[in-house]
Design a protein around this motif. Structure first.
Motif, PDB file in Angstrom:
ATOM      1  N   THR A 123       0.836  -1.203   0.000  1.00 35.93           N
ATOM      2  CA  THR A 123       0.000   0.000   0.000  1.00 35.93           C
ATOM      3  C   THR A 123       0.868   1.250   0.000  1.00 35.93           C
ATOM      4  N   VAL A 124       0.274   2.353  -0.428  1.00 33.30           N
ATOM      5  CA  VAL A 124       0.988   3.633  -0.496  1.00 33.30           C
ATOM      6  C   VAL A 124       0.127   4.729   0.116  1.00 33.30           C
ATOM      7  N   LEU A 125       0.795   5.776   0.571  1.00 30.66           N
ATOM      8  CA  LEU A 125       0.083   6.957   1.044  1.00 30.66           C
ATOM      9  C   LEU A 125      -0.264   7.802  -0.178  1.00 30.66           C
ATOM     10  N   ALA A 126      -1.527   8.108  -0.341  1.00 28.24           N
ATOM     11  CA  ALA A 126      -1.974   8.921  -1.471  1.00 28.24           C
ATOM     12  C   ALA A 126      -1.902  10.392  -1.093  1.00 28.24           C
ATOM     13  N   SER A 127      -1.709  11.225  -2.100  1.00 27.85           N
ATOM     14  CA  SER A 127      -1.664  12.676  -1.881  1.00 27.85           C
ATOM     15  C   SER A 127      -3.084  13.235  -1.807  1.00 27.85           C
ATOM     16  N   PRO A 128      -3.239  14.418  -1.240  1.00 30.13           N
ATOM     17  CA  PRO A 128      -4.562  15.063  -1.243  1.00 30.13           C
ATOM     18  C   PRO A 128      -5.109  15.219  -2.664  1.00 30.13           C
ATOM     19  N   GLU A 129      -4.230  15.479  -3.619  1.00 29.57           N
ATOM     20  CA  GLU A 129      -4.661  15.630  -5.013  1.00 29.57           C
ATOM     21  C   GLU A 129      -5.215  14.314  -5.562  1.00 29.57           C
ATOM     22  N   GLU A 130      -4.611  13.197  -5.163  1.00 29.10           N
ATOM     23  CA  GLU A 130      -5.103  11.898  -5.617  1.00 29.10           C
ATOM     24  C   GLU A 130      -6.477  11.592  -5.019  1.00 29.10           C
ATOM     25  N   TYR A 131      -6.671  11.961  -3.753  1.00 34.28           N
ATOM     26  CA  TYR A 131      -7.992  11.800  -3.153  1.00 34.28           C
ATOM     27  C   TYR A 131      -9.019  12.610  -3.929  1.00 34.28           C
ATOM     28  N   THR A 132      -8.681  13.857  -4.222  1.00 35.72           N
ATOM     29  CA  THR A 132      -9.593  14.737  -4.954  1.00 35.72           C
ATOM     30  C   THR A 132      -9.911  14.160  -6.325  1.00 35.72           C
ATOM     31  N   GLU A 133      -8.898  13.661  -7.021  1.00 34.93           N
ATOM     32  CA  GLU A 133      -9.125  13.082  -8.341  1.00 34.93           C
ATOM     33  C   GLU A 133     -10.049  11.867  -8.259  1.00 34.93           C
ATOM     34  N   ALA A 134      -9.829  11.010  -7.300  1.00 31.80           N
ATOM     35  CA  ALA A 134     -10.678   9.823  -7.143  1.00 31.80           C
ATOM     36  C   ALA A 134     -12.112  10.228  -6.813  1.00 31.80           C
ATOM     37  N   GLU A 135     -12.274  11.219  -5.952  1.00 31.02           N
ATOM     38  CA  GLU A 135     -13.615  11.683  -5.598  1.00 31.02           C
ATOM     39  C   GLU A 135     -14.312  12.303  -6.810  1.00 31.02           C
ATOM     40  N   GLU A 136     -13.569  13.040  -7.619  1.00 35.77           N
ATOM     41  CA  GLU A 136     -14.144  13.607  -8.841  1.00 35.77           C
ATOM     42  C   GLU A 136     -14.558  12.498  -9.806  1.00 35.77           C
ATOM     43  N   ALA A 137     -13.765  11.439  -9.873  1.00 39.93           N
ATOM     44  CA  ALA A 137     -14.111  10.303 -10.725  1.00 39.93           C
ATOM     45  C   ALA A 137     -15.407   9.648 -10.238  1.00 39.93           C
ATOM     46  N   VAL A 138     -15.561   9.502  -8.931  1.00 41.03           N
ATOM     47  CA  VAL A 138     -16.793   8.923  -8.386  1.00 41.03           C
ATOM     48  C   VAL A 138     -17.983   9.809  -8.729  1.00 41.03           C
ATOM     49  N   ARG A 139     -17.802  11.129  -8.642  1.00 37.31           N
ATOM     50  CA  ARG A 139     -18.905  12.032  -8.987  1.00 37.31           C
ATOM     51  C   ARG A 139     -19.272  11.912 -10.468  1.00 37.31           C
ATOM     52  N   ARG A 140     -18.293  11.693 -11.319  1.00 30.33           N
ATOM     53  CA  ARG A 140     -18.574  11.520 -12.755  1.00 30.33           C
ATOM     54  C   ARG A 140     -19.321  10.205 -12.988  1.00 30.33           C
ATOM     55  N   ILE A 141     -18.984   9.179 -12.222  1.00 33.94           N
ATOM     56  CA  ILE A 141     -19.726   7.917 -12.299  1.00 33.94           C
ATOM     57  C   ILE A 141     -21.171   8.154 -11.854  1.00 33.94           C
ATOM     58  N   GLN A 142     -21.345   8.913 -10.774  1.00 37.11           N
ATOM     59  CA  GLN A 142     -22.690   9.251 -10.293  1.00 37.11           C
ATOM     60  C   GLN A 142     -23.494   9.921 -11.409  1.00 37.11           C
ATOM     61  N   ASP A 143     -22.889  10.926 -12.037  1.00 35.62           N
ATOM     62  CA  ASP A 143     -23.570  11.658 -13.107  1.00 35.62           C
ATOM     63  C   ASP A 143     -23.885  10.736 -14.286  1.00 35.62           C
ATOM     64  N   GLY A 144     -22.945   9.881 -14.639  1.00 35.66           N
ATOM     65  CA  GLY A 144     -23.175   8.940 -15.740  1.00 35.66           C
ATOM     66  C   GLY A 144     -24.322   8.002 -15.448  1.00 35.66           C
ATOM     67  N   LEU A 145     -24.385   7.494 -14.233  1.00 35.83           N
ATOM     68  CA  LEU A 145     -25.485   6.607 -13.849  1.00 35.83           C
ATOM     69  C   LEU A 145     -26.829   7.343 -13.875  1.00 35.83           C
TER      70      LEU A 145
END
Length: 151
Positions: A123-145
């Motif tokens: 495992t690795v420690l993710a950066s705040p930017e990586e968290y933000t990117e992943a959360e934005e990706a989840v929101r795009r999945i939400q919108d797509g659904l």
């Protein structure tokens, strides 16, 4: 991305949003072109999955205010919502959450706690930017659904 040009092979953290955008665009196009004709049960599952994702990953200001351990828990929760959706269907309705899970796969290797002593199981420690990117990706999945469910 791999040499084959397939955007779904060799996902890096920086690819999440791009892969999810391609995935959602493809799904929306298939629905528009009537290649993918959703049954009422598919629409219901898309709405249910979208609502589940919105429940675990909230708006940017709310997510960014959380400690990283909670942000990681929410991202893992989004993977659980997608996995449950995937397990309950087949065909294109299964292919969409499968692609979304694959795009978010780097989250599975993240940890929010220091290693202290011993190994970290890769495992690795993710950066705040990586968290933000992943959360934005989840929101795009939400919108797509939501768009898929609306047809």
């Amino acid at each position: 991305m791999s040499d084959s040009g397939d955007p779904f092979i060799g996902v890096s953290c920086m690819d999440m949003r791009r892969i999810v955008a391609v995935l959602a665009e493809e799904a929306e196009q298939q629905v528009r072109d009537q290649v993918w004709e959703l049954a009422p049960g598919d629409r219901a599952l898309a709405r249910e999955t979208e609502a589940g994702l919105r429940e675990v990953v909230g708006p940017p200001d709310a997510q960014e205010a959380l400690p990283q351990i909670d942000r990681l828990e929410h991202l893992r929760g989004s993977l659980a919502v997608l996995a449950i959706s995937l397990a309950r269907t087949h065909g294109r309705m299964a292919w969409f959450p499968s692609g979304a899970i694959h795009a978010l796969e780097p989250v599975l290797r993240w940890r929010s706690l220091p290693a202290d002593h011993g190994g970290t199981f890769g495992t690795v420690l993710a950066s705040p930017e990586e968290y933000t990117e992943a959360e934005e990706a989840v929101r795009r999945i939400q919108d797509g659904l939501a768009r898929i469910a609306a047809g």
